[in-house]
Enzyme design. Structure first.
Site, mmCIF file in Angstrom:
data_model
loop_
_atom_site.group_PDB
_atom_site.id
_atom_site.type_symbol
_atom_site.label_atom_id
_atom_site.label_comp_id
_atom_site.label_asym_id
_atom_site.label_seq_id
_atom_site.Cartn_x
_atom_site.Cartn_y
_atom_site.Cartn_z
ATOM 1 N N CYS A 2 0.848 -1.177 0.000
ATOM 2 C CA CYS A 2 0.000 0.000 0.000
ATOM 3 C C CYS A 2 0.894 1.241 0.000
ATOM 4 O O CYS A 2 1.905 1.285 0.684
ATOM 5 C CB CYS A 2 -0.938 0.089 1.198
ATOM 6 S SG CYS A 2 -2.147 -1.223 1.260
ATOM 7 N N ARG A 27 4.145 -0.572 -4.662
ATOM 8 C CA ARG A 27 3.815 -1.014 -3.299
ATOM 9 C C ARG A 27 2.478 -1.759 -3.236
ATOM 10 O O ARG A 27 2.111 -2.299 -2.185
ATOM 11 C CB ARG A 27 3.749 0.190 -2.348
ATOM 12 C CG ARG A 27 5.036 0.968 -2.259
ATOM 13 C CD ARG A 27 4.868 2.136 -1.319
ATOM 14 N NE ARG A 27 4.660 1.690 0.044
ATOM 15 C CZ ARG A 27 5.612 1.466 0.922
ATOM 16 N NH1 ARG A 27 6.867 1.649 0.579
ATOM 17 N NH2 ARG A 27 5.325 1.060 2.132
ATOM 18 N N TRP A 74 -2.801 -2.803 -1.637
ATOM 19 C CA TRP A 74 -2.478 -4.230 -1.716
ATOM 20 C C TRP A 74 -3.370 -4.859 -0.656
ATOM 21 O O TRP A 74 -3.161 -4.669 0.537
ATOM 22 C CB TRP A 74 -0.997 -4.467 -1.412
ATOM 23 C CG TRP A 74 -0.567 -5.881 -1.630
ATOM 24 C CD1 TRP A 74 -0.159 -6.441 -2.799
ATOM 25 C CD2 TRP A 74 -0.485 -6.916 -0.636
ATOM 26 N NE1 TRP A 74 0.156 -7.752 -2.607
ATOM 27 C CE2 TRP A 74 -0.026 -8.077 -1.297
ATOM 28 C CE3 TRP A 74 -0.750 -6.987 0.723
ATOM 29 C CZ2 TRP A 74 0.167 -9.284 -0.636
ATOM 30 C CZ3 TRP A 74 -0.565 -8.183 1.387
ATOM 31 C CH2 TRP A 74 -0.109 -9.322 0.711
ATOM 32 N N ASN A 100 -1.944 2.366 5.501
ATOM 33 C CA ASN A 100 -1.071 1.256 5.111
ATOM 34 C C ASN A 100 -0.744 0.517 6.395
ATOM 35 O O ASN A 100 -0.184 1.106 7.316
ATOM 36 C CB ASN A 100 0.194 1.851 4.459
ATOM 37 C CG ASN A 100 1.310 0.833 4.309
ATOM 38 O OD1 ASN A 100 1.052 -0.356 4.207
ATOM 39 N ND2 ASN A 100 2.537 1.315 4.277
ATOM 40 N N GLY A 101 -1.135 -0.757 6.486
ATOM 41 C CA GLY A 101 -0.880 -1.529 7.702
ATOM 42 C C GLY A 101 -2.083 -2.390 8.024
ATOM 43 O O GLY A 101 -2.956 -2.603 7.182
ATOM 44 N N GLU A 495 17.367 -18.578 -5.936
ATOM 45 C CA GLU A 495 17.046 -17.232 -6.414
ATOM 46 C C GLU A 495 16.548 -17.268 -7.863
ATOM 47 O O GLU A 495 15.608 -16.556 -8.221
ATOM 48 C CB GLU A 495 18.292 -16.332 -6.266
ATOM 49 C CG GLU A 495 18.142 -14.911 -6.758
ATOM 50 C CD GLU A 495 17.032 -14.102 -6.078
ATOM 51 O OE1 GLU A 495 16.440 -14.572 -5.087
ATOM 52 O OE2 GLU A 495 16.747 -12.998 -6.558
ATOM 53 N N LYS A 499 12.878 -15.821 -8.988
ATOM 54 C CA LYS A 499 12.665 -14.841 -10.064
ATOM 55 C C LYS A 499 11.683 -15.419 -11.085
ATOM 56 O O LYS A 499 10.791 -14.742 -11.556
ATOM 57 C CB LYS A 499 13.974 -14.480 -10.787
ATOM 58 C CG LYS A 499 14.976 -13.652 -10.019
ATOM 59 C CD LYS A 499 14.575 -12.231 -9.757
ATOM 60 C CE LYS A 499 13.856 -12.076 -8.469
ATOM 61 N NZ LYS A 499 14.547 -11.847 -7.263
ATOM 62 N N GLU A 502 8.085 -15.505 -9.682
ATOM 63 C CA GLU A 502 7.510 -14.168 -9.482
ATOM 64 C C GLU A 502 6.997 -13.524 -10.749
ATOM 65 O O GLU A 502 5.929 -12.930 -10.740
ATOM 66 C CB GLU A 502 8.593 -13.229 -8.919
ATOM 67 C CG GLU A 502 8.843 -13.356 -7.461
ATOM 68 C CD GLU A 502 9.879 -12.349 -7.043
ATOM 69 O OE1 GLU A 502 11.024 -12.414 -7.535
ATOM 70 O OE2 GLU A 502 9.558 -11.478 -6.238
ATOM 71 N N HIS A 518 17.398 -37.764 -4.818
ATOM 72 C CA HIS A 518 16.656 -38.103 -3.590
ATOM 73 C C HIS A 518 15.169 -37.794 -3.728
ATOM 74 O O HIS A 518 14.472 -37.652 -2.728
ATOM 75 C CB HIS A 518 17.257 -37.355 -2.395
ATOM 76 C CG HIS A 518 18.674 -37.735 -2.134
ATOM 77 N ND1 HIS A 518 19.040 -38.986 -1.689
ATOM 78 C CD2 HIS A 518 19.826 -37.039 -2.302
ATOM 79 C CE1 HIS A 518 20.367 -39.041 -1.573
ATOM 80 N NE2 HIS A 518 20.862 -37.865 -1.948
ATOM 81 N N LYS A 618 6.147 -4.690 -3.725
ATOM 82 C CA LYS A 618 7.478 -4.510 -3.160
ATOM 83 C C LYS A 618 7.296 -3.947 -1.748
ATOM 84 O O LYS A 618 6.301 -3.312 -1.476
ATOM 85 C CB LYS A 618 8.265 -3.524 -4.026
ATOM 86 C CG LYS A 618 9.749 -3.720 -3.917
ATOM 87 C CD LYS A 618 10.444 -3.137 -5.089
ATOM 88 C CE LYS A 618 11.940 -3.351 -4.983
ATOM 89 N NZ LYS A 618 12.329 -4.686 -5.412
#
Ligand code: F6R
Length: 623
Positions: A2, A27, A74, A100-101, A495, A499, A502, A518, A618
């Site tokens: 947010c 955000r 968000w 925001n929160g 990583e 990527k 995402e 395994h 983000k």
């Protein structure tokens, strides 16, 4: 998560608020809204969808007025709908609030309000409850006054009284139709910055929203409440103390947050890595003493020598950097090092000896889980240091010291340049601690030379972008991708998979190469390529065995190698990406870049929204 922007000044607020939201869209981007006050009239536009949808709406039905607030969401509480988009209002409809929160006790607060006759809730959000609570307290206290100064004081009093009842996190901004040219902001756990202009002032979740208008900023602390007018502002804590609030200069300019000629921020940030890697080590290498200089750690040589254990904590990509840090610090300094998910570390009782040093790794410096881990570690009395990009962030300010990445703003939701900067810094930390112990001058010099060679080598790797694009085209219809690596490149496999997930939304997993047999080998099939990260190092031949195992089962193989690796892979791998060589502990800074590019080009091929991937945001400021 947010983003909020507020404005009080003499210009038309709506355009400034919308422009600010565009800068904060990284955000959160499921809905957006704006409220502006003009001559005692509060007008709002809000809708589900991106900022472009809100811009269309405000173009159709323009807003006029010189103060107001805005929000990009968000979703946490309540679905993605027009009604749940912020701003939210009190019962009178005159007070507008963006948040925001998470208000954790919103159900209890709501029950209280309903018991007292307040039933006009229009959304499913926790935020609306706070708007009603403030509005109710304000209406009760203000019934008998018409004096504007008293109205301001009483609105501020109502905000304070309401926030005293709140459990949870918030960065808020609010305006009231009857209180002209006046805005209130407050924060606890979610970032909020005050932009100080000439005859105008701003509030924002992040300075990038306002840097086009002012580079003078006051970073609010938790529990600060700020009242903002055109020509002045006042900050005091929720408890009433005034405290110290210096005005700082924002490090970057509006130019730095533009995409330039790049199609996406992610690509721009991938291509910035020769510079950002250089900036992460600038002034921090001592060639003479074959070591690193990290004054920001705020530790004496004796304290550095006495560190007996290191914990590296963070989330997502930052955690992957930590995983490489573990290998690095143990190799270079022989200090037992653990990596902990910040979200686990803060709630579990990790055994910690008194000489333990904790590093919180975070690009944004605002990630709620990492901040929670930092606070828990400091509460227990451990020295806790930050590795952050955002210099004004909460983690940077609350840690006992640390090392800044100096990577410049990272806007693409998928972290790229911050990761390689984190790796450089962790190498410097390994080098410094190593040289305080048994790392020889020769070894120290070798690491420094390898670091100094990196910017040029990264330029070389970036030239492979077209080759990688062609590979992405060829594999665009796969059902998923597996990633494998050993030692320093095992976290790179993690990583690479992150990527890929995402931004392409393809199924992807990273594993240590040897784990293949395994269980994971059961997944291998012709439409599921395996990416093997196999530089020409001490474990190359072991990796080769694993590649053969996949080959035998008709799994396509994309390999990343160096030195003589290409020769040996010629008959086995379907694709070979050849990289410059570096010592194994520095190699991940090179091997990760083709994986960033592979995910990027594949996502473009699949038509994904690269800089705003589905469901993500983000700076994750909720738990
Ligand atoms: C991955 C990504 C996230 C972040 C994570 C931590 O591309 O962006 O996994 O790495 O949310 O963020 P920071 O580093 O800001 O604490």
């Amino acid at each position: 998560m947010c983003g909020i922007v507020g404005y009080v000044g003499r210009a038309e607020a709506a355009q400034i608020l919308l422009e600010g939201l565009r800068r904060l869209e990284y955000r959160g981007y499921d809905s957006a809204g704006v409220a502006v006050v003009d001559g005692g009239n509060l007008e709002t536009r809000k809708c589900a969808g991106r900022i472009v949808a809100l811009a269309r709406l405000t173009k159709k039905r323009p807003l006029s007025g010189c103060f107001g607030i805005s929000h990009t969401r968000w979703a946490t509480h309540g679905k993605v709908t027009d009604e749940n988009a912020h701003p939210h209002f009190d019962a009178s409809g005159k007070l507008a609030l963006v948040h925001n929160g998470v208000i954790e006790n919103y159900q209890l607060l709501k029950e209280d309000l309903v018991r007292n006759g307040d039933t006009k809730f229009r959304s499913e959000t926790d935020t609306e409850v706070l708007a009603h609570l403030i509005g109710k307290l304000y209406d009760e206290s203000c019934a008998s006054t018409v004096d504007v100064y008293q109205k301001k004081a009483r609105l501020l009093g109502a905000v304070r009284a309401a926030l005293q009842k709140v459990i949870g996190t918030y960065g808020i901004a609010l305006v009231h139709a009857n209180v002209p040219d006046f805005m209130i902001g407050a924060r606890r756990g979610s970032p909020l910055v005050l932009g100080v202009g000439k005859g105008e002032n701003f509030l924002a979740s992040d300075v990038s929203a306002i840097v086009a208008y002012t580079r003078d900023a006051v970073y609010l602390n938790d529990f600060d409440v700020v009242s903002v007018e055109r020509d002045k502002f006042e900050i005091a804590s929720l408890g009433g103390e005034s405290g110290d609030h210096p005005v700082s200069k924002v490090e970057f300019t509006a130019e730095d947050i533009k995409k330039g000629d790049f199609r996406h921020y992610m690509l721009k940030e991938i291509f910035e890595q020769p510079d950002t890697v250089r900036d992460a080590m600038r002034g921090r290498l001592s060639v003479e003493e074959c070591t690193a200089k990290l004054g920001g750690l705020n530790m004496t040589p004796a304290q550095l020598r006495d560190v007996g254990r290191i914990i590296l904590t963070g989330c997502g990509t930052a955690l992957h950097a930590g995983r490489i840090g573990e290998y690095l610090i143990e190799r270079l300094a022989n200090i037992p090092t653990e990596v902990e998910y910040a979200s686990e570390f803060r709630h579990r009782n990790t055994p910690m000896t008194p000489e333990t040093l904790v590093f919180a790794i975070s690009q944004s410096g605002e990630t709620a889980d990492t901040l929670g881990a930092l606070r828990e570690s400091r509460r227990k009395g451990f020295r806790t240091l930050g590795i952050c990009n955002n210099v004004a962030s909460t983690i940077a300010r609350e840690s006992d010291g640390g090392v800044y990445m100096h990577a410049g703003p990272e806007i693409g939701v998928a972290a790229t340049k911050s990761f390689t900067s984190q790796l450089v810094i962790l190498t410097l930390i390994g080098l410094l601690f190593g040289r305080m112990r048994n790392l020889s001058t020769a070894e120290g010099s070798r690491i420094i030379e390898a670091l100094e060679a990196l910017p040029e080598q990264i330029e070389e790797v970036l030239k492979l972008s077209d080759q990688i694009k062609a590979i992405a085209k060829k594999y665009a219809d796969v059902n998923g991708v597996l990633f494998f690596g050993r030692q320093f490149n095992f976290p790179i496999a993690l990583e690479g998979a992150l990527k890929m997930k995402e931004i392409t939304y393809l199924f992807a997993e990273g594993h240590p190469s040897a784990e293949l047999k395994h269980g994971i080998i059961a997944l291998v099939r012709p439409d599921l390529p395996s990416v093997f990260i196999v530089p020409d190092d001490a474990v190359f031949s072991k990796n080769l065995n694993n590649i053969e195992q996949v080959k035998a089962r008709k799994g396509p193989i994309i390999s990343l190698t160096s030195g003589n690796g290409a020769k040996q892979l010629k008959e086995i791998a379907n694709e070979i990406i050849s990289l410059p060589d570096a010592p194994d502990c520095v190699m991940p800074i090179l091997t990760v870049i083709p994986l960033q590019l592979l995910a990027y080009h594949l996502a473009v091929e699949l038509g994904r929204d690269i800089d705003k991937p589905r469901n993500l945001a983000k700076s994750v400021t909720v738990e």
